[in-house]
Design a protein around this motif. Structure first.
Motif, PDB file in Angstrom:
ATOM      1  N   SER A  10       9.649  27.740  31.875  1.00  0.00           N
ATOM      2  CA  SER A  10      10.520  27.323  31.033  1.00  0.00           C
ATOM      3  C   SER A  10       9.756  25.616  30.377  1.00  0.00           C
ATOM      4  O   SER A  10      10.043  25.725  29.453  1.00  0.00           O
ATOM      5  N   ASP A  59       7.026  34.366  25.950  1.00  0.00           N
ATOM      6  CA  ASP A  59       7.427  34.699  24.850  1.00  0.00           C
ATOM      7  C   ASP A  59       6.801  35.042  23.403  1.00  0.00           C
ATOM      8  O   ASP A  59       6.812  35.664  22.371  1.00  0.00           O
ATOM      9  N   ASN A  69      11.865  33.001  38.788  1.00  0.00           N
ATOM     10  CA  ASN A  69      12.173  32.168  37.522  1.00  0.00           C
ATOM     11  C   ASN A  69      12.264  34.004  36.531  1.00  0.00           C
ATOM     12  O   ASN A  69      11.350  33.580  36.404  1.00  0.00           O
ATOM     13  N   SER A 107      14.850  35.198  34.326  1.00  0.00           N
ATOM     14  CA  SER A 107      15.857  34.999  33.872  1.00  0.00           C
ATOM     15  C   SER A 107      15.665  35.671  32.328  1.00  0.00           C
ATOM     16  O   SER A 107      15.770  36.641  31.396  1.00  0.00           O
ATOM     17  N   HIS A 108      14.492  35.187  31.663  1.00  0.00           N
ATOM     18  CA  HIS A 108      14.085  35.489  30.504  1.00  0.00           C
ATOM     19  C   HIS A 108      13.415  37.261  30.119  1.00  0.00           C
ATOM     20  O   HIS A 108      13.030  37.043  29.169  1.00  0.00           O
ATOM     21  N   LEU A 166      14.649  39.027  32.253  1.00  0.00           N
ATOM     22  CA  LEU A 166      16.005  40.282  32.501  1.00  0.00           C
ATOM     23  C   LEU A 166      16.718  39.793  31.475  1.00  0.00           C
ATOM     24  O   LEU A 166      17.949  41.465  31.140  1.00  0.00           O
ATOM     25  N   ASP A 167      16.424  38.997  30.404  1.00  0.00           N
ATOM     26  CA  ASP A 167      17.647  39.205  29.541  1.00  0.00           C
ATOM     27  C   ASP A 167      16.256  39.742  28.226  1.00  0.00           C
ATOM     28  O   ASP A 167      17.500  39.853  26.784  1.00  0.00           O
ATOM     29  N   ARG A 168      15.477  40.441  28.666  1.00  0.00           N
ATOM     30  CA  ARG A 168      14.874  41.863  27.048  1.00  0.00           C
ATOM     31  C   ARG A 168      14.461  43.142  27.705  1.00  0.00           C
ATOM     32  O   ARG A 168      15.055  42.988  29.213  1.00  0.00           O
ATOM     33  N   SER A 169      14.080  43.958  27.160  1.00  0.00           N
ATOM     34  CA  SER A 169      13.600  45.295  27.683  1.00  0.00           C
ATOM     35  C   SER A 169      12.609  45.183  28.565  1.00  0.00           C
ATOM     36  O   SER A 169      11.712  44.631  27.891  1.00  0.00           O
ATOM     37  N   LYS A 212      16.130  42.990  41.280  1.00  0.00           N
ATOM     38  CA  LYS A 212      16.571  42.670  39.886  1.00  0.00           C
ATOM     39  C   LYS A 212      15.391  43.850  38.933  1.00  0.00           C
ATOM     40  O   LYS A 212      16.180  44.229  38.673  1.00  0.00           O
ATOM     41  N   ALA A 265      16.085  46.967  36.471  1.00  0.00           N
ATOM     42  CA  ALA A 265      16.213  46.558  35.179  1.00  0.00           C
ATOM     43  C   ALA A 265      15.040  47.742  34.129  1.00  0.00           C
ATOM     44  O   ALA A 265      15.015  47.591  33.066  1.00  0.00           O
ATOM     45  N   TRP A 315      11.754  47.096  35.044  1.00  0.00           N
ATOM     46  CA  TRP A 315      10.359  46.420  35.332  1.00  0.00           C
ATOM     47  C   TRP A 315       9.033  47.484  36.479  1.00  0.00           C
ATOM     48  O   TRP A 315       9.896  47.528  37.540  1.00  0.00           O
TER      49      TRP A 315
END
Lengths: 330, 274
Positions: free
Chosen positions: A147, A153, A175, A177-178, A180-183, A219, A223, A225
């Motif tokens: 964060s 990114d 941490n 979520s970033h 999981l938010d993408r492929s 998780k 997804a 990964w």
């Protein structure tokens, strides 16, 4: 993440990432310095005291940003490299070499990611036929301070575009979520540092519990990964074989074999001078007293203490994973 | 132990009174005051005098753990109001390129500020930096006795552009400025002293080691190893006492002493590491 004090190198003050961090810490004291070493390197500092409330140092990473790993550290690619966009870690693992290597527990962030990417790219272009592996998270946790750093990114899109170059994100963080938010990206491995729960509780201070890490890994695996298991270092506790057997049983409950890209098994080892500093910081720590031997400038477990355990954990990993996916770091 | 360093008698007076310190000695013109837990030196004005006084105090008291060092005094600042207390987060000087960054992982109430130590009094002000005449010398000297986290400079603004410094100091006003910070100083120093983890070896260990050196005819390396091993044993064991350690050392040959110690340490460490 909020800080009471942020040290900023003059040369990186105007960098957009620096400005974003400063803007999100309006109450922090901003202290200017010429080179981060003025703050980070002086000898009369105490890592243990600073760990109570580390400050942030923002600096420009100069010089060699991408380094080859030692010969014994690898995951079967043609060449392996590591880089550190940060120094020091949110967590406080008692076995960690960082506490003996650095004078200061302050976090150093190098936000000039574009220079890292340029160097990774140059390395890749220099070895066009080779499969290359780049490890982040050697001097820090790759994800724990995402964060603040915005590291993924910038780096994930680069690796997504260059499938022959692999990236390992080494972490104890949940941490995710970033991610999981993408492929998922085929050539990126999210590698979790794991140890049995009792060891995590007693030695991996401030890190998420084992169960939480496994849940995060599960998780990510679901997804799509690729997941790495990093058991490094093995810790020789009482009834260690039982602890590690139970631990691996728990791992398999969360992570089916196909989801696991690789597993590595590492031994505790430390240059003597680094080990002495760790001992001096934590003279009450039993980890530093049990079964360690100082030989040829390195402190490690005596073979009689570790060999059996290591073989047992290796066999446990090999019971579910092909040996071609298990690697030794020692 | 709390170590306080001031340049002026009028800066020291409120501290001497608050901490109930008694005159305990001198070094040149530097005067020492102390009680059981706190020592203070009045060094005189200037970086060199401050370094000398600080060193003399440190040497007279020896390296102590835990310890907190605070240089308390007045400073000038361009625009902060008189009475504003500042904790130095960077110390530089007009005499050297080297800068220092006192580390502060402790909570406190003060505003942080860069501090520049001048060799001569100045009546000119710069933005965003406070000026004093001692901190640089004090800080470098105190680094011999403690780590950066335990060495601090608290400066209280006594003059600014609106109320410039005058050649003649108002000693009473200066005492009042220091007095206004006594509660915060006490709290801050307590925070440091309570937070700093210091392993204290048992009081009998040095005597025991001296005896062991004679009885077991230890070499220097063996003495160091024995001290380390006894320390480890003591930290791991809840009930190790002088008698048990004495018995081990006095009733076994040297080799056996080290073997037994190692075995005890391994066993206790194993029990702790679960």
């Amino acid at each position: 993440m909020k800080f009471d004090r942020i040290y900023v190198e003059q040369s990186i003050l105007d960098h957009p990432r620096t400005q974003t961090i400063l803007a999100s810490n309006p109450k922090a004291e901003i202290i200017h310095c010429e080179r981060y070493g003025e703050v980070f390197n002086p000898k009369s500092q105490n890592f243990r005291f600073q760990k109570r409330k580390p400050a942030l140092i923002i600096a420009r990473k100069e010089g060699q940003r991408i380094l080859p790993t030692p010969p014994d550290y690898g995951l079967g690619a043609d060449m392996h490299f590591y880089f550190s966009h940060m120094l020091n870690c949110l967590y406080d693992c008692r076995y960690c070499f960082l506490q003996g290597m650095y004078q200061s527990a302050n976090y150093v962030l190098f936000p000039n990611y574009e220079d890292f990417i340029q160097d990774i790219d140059a390395t890749r272009i220099k070895h066009p036929e080779k499969e290359l592996f780049f490890f982040s998270g050697y001097d820090c946790d790759s994800l724990a301070m995402e964060s603040l750093t915005g590291f993924t990114d910038v780096f994930l899109p680069y690796f997504e575009d260059h499938p022959k170059a692999w990236l390992e994100l080494r972490t104890k963080s949940v941490n995710i979520s970033h991610l999981l938010d993408r492929s998922p990206i085929e050539n990126v491995v999210v590698a979790f540092s794991l140890n049995p729960d009792s060891i995590a509780k007693s030695l991996e201070l401030k890190a998420p519990p084992l169960a939480a890490r496994l849940k995060a890994a599960e998780k990510l695996a679901q997804a799509g990964w690729k997941i790495g298991l990093r058991i490094d270092p093995i810790v020789c506790v009482s009834d260690a074989k039982e602890h590690y057997n139970q631990f691996l049983d728990t791992v398999w409950q969360h992570l089916p074999s196909p989801a696991i890209h690789s597993a590595t098994l590492g031994s505790f080892r430390s240059p003597t001078s680094v080990f002495r500093r760790m001992e001096n910081l934590y003279p009450e720590e039993p980890l530093f007293m049990k079964g360690m031997k100082n030989q040829n400038g390195m402190v490690a477990y005596e073979p009689s203490v570790e060999t059996d355990l290591r073989k047992s954990v290796w066999d446990g990993l090999a019971s579910k994973l092909p040996e071609s996916r298990i690697f030794s770091c020692s | 132990m709390l170590f306080l360093v001031t340049a002026l008698d009028c800066e020291a007076r409120p501290l001497i009174s608050h901490f109930e310190l008694k005159l305990s000695g001198s070094h040149g013109r530097a005067q020492f005051f102390r009680n059981a837990n706190t020592a203070l030196v009045i060094t005189g004005t200037g970086s060199t005098k401050s370094a000398i006084g600080t060193t003399a105090l440190g040497l007279s008291e020896g390296i102590q753990a835990p310890s907190a060092w605070i240089n308390i005094g007045i400073c000038g600042h361009a625009d902060l109001p008189v009475g504003t207390a500042l904790l130095a987060n960077k110390i530089s000087s007009d005499a050297s390129k080297e800068g220092f960054y006192p580390q502060c992982p402790w909570d406190h109430k003060w505003r942080g500020c860069a501090l520049r130590t001048l060799s001569e009094p100045s009546f000119e002000y710069e933005e965003n930096v406070a000026f004093d005449m001692e901190a640089n010398g004090y800080y470098q000297a105190a680094l011999r006795f403690a780590s950066s986290e335990c060495i601090h400079c608290l400066k209280i603004v006594s003059d600014n552009k609106e109320h410039p410094a005058t050649r003649k100091m108002d000693k009473e006003a200066i005492s009042q400025l220091v007095e206004s910070q006594l509660a915060n100083i006490e709290k801050f120093s307590s925070t440091i002293l309570e937070s700093v983890v210091a392993y204290k070896q048992p009081p009998w260990l040095d005597d025991l080691l001296r005896n062991a050196k004679d009885i077991l005819r230890l070499t220097s390396t063996e003495s160091v190893n024995l001290k380390k091993a006894l320390g480890q044993w003591e930290r791991l064991s809840d009930d190790l006492n002088e008698l048990a350690a004495k018995e081990l050392i006095e009733n076994q040959p040297k080799k056996e002493v080290f073997r037994l110690l190692e075995a005890n340490i391994q066993k206790l460490a194993s029990n702790r590491l679960k």
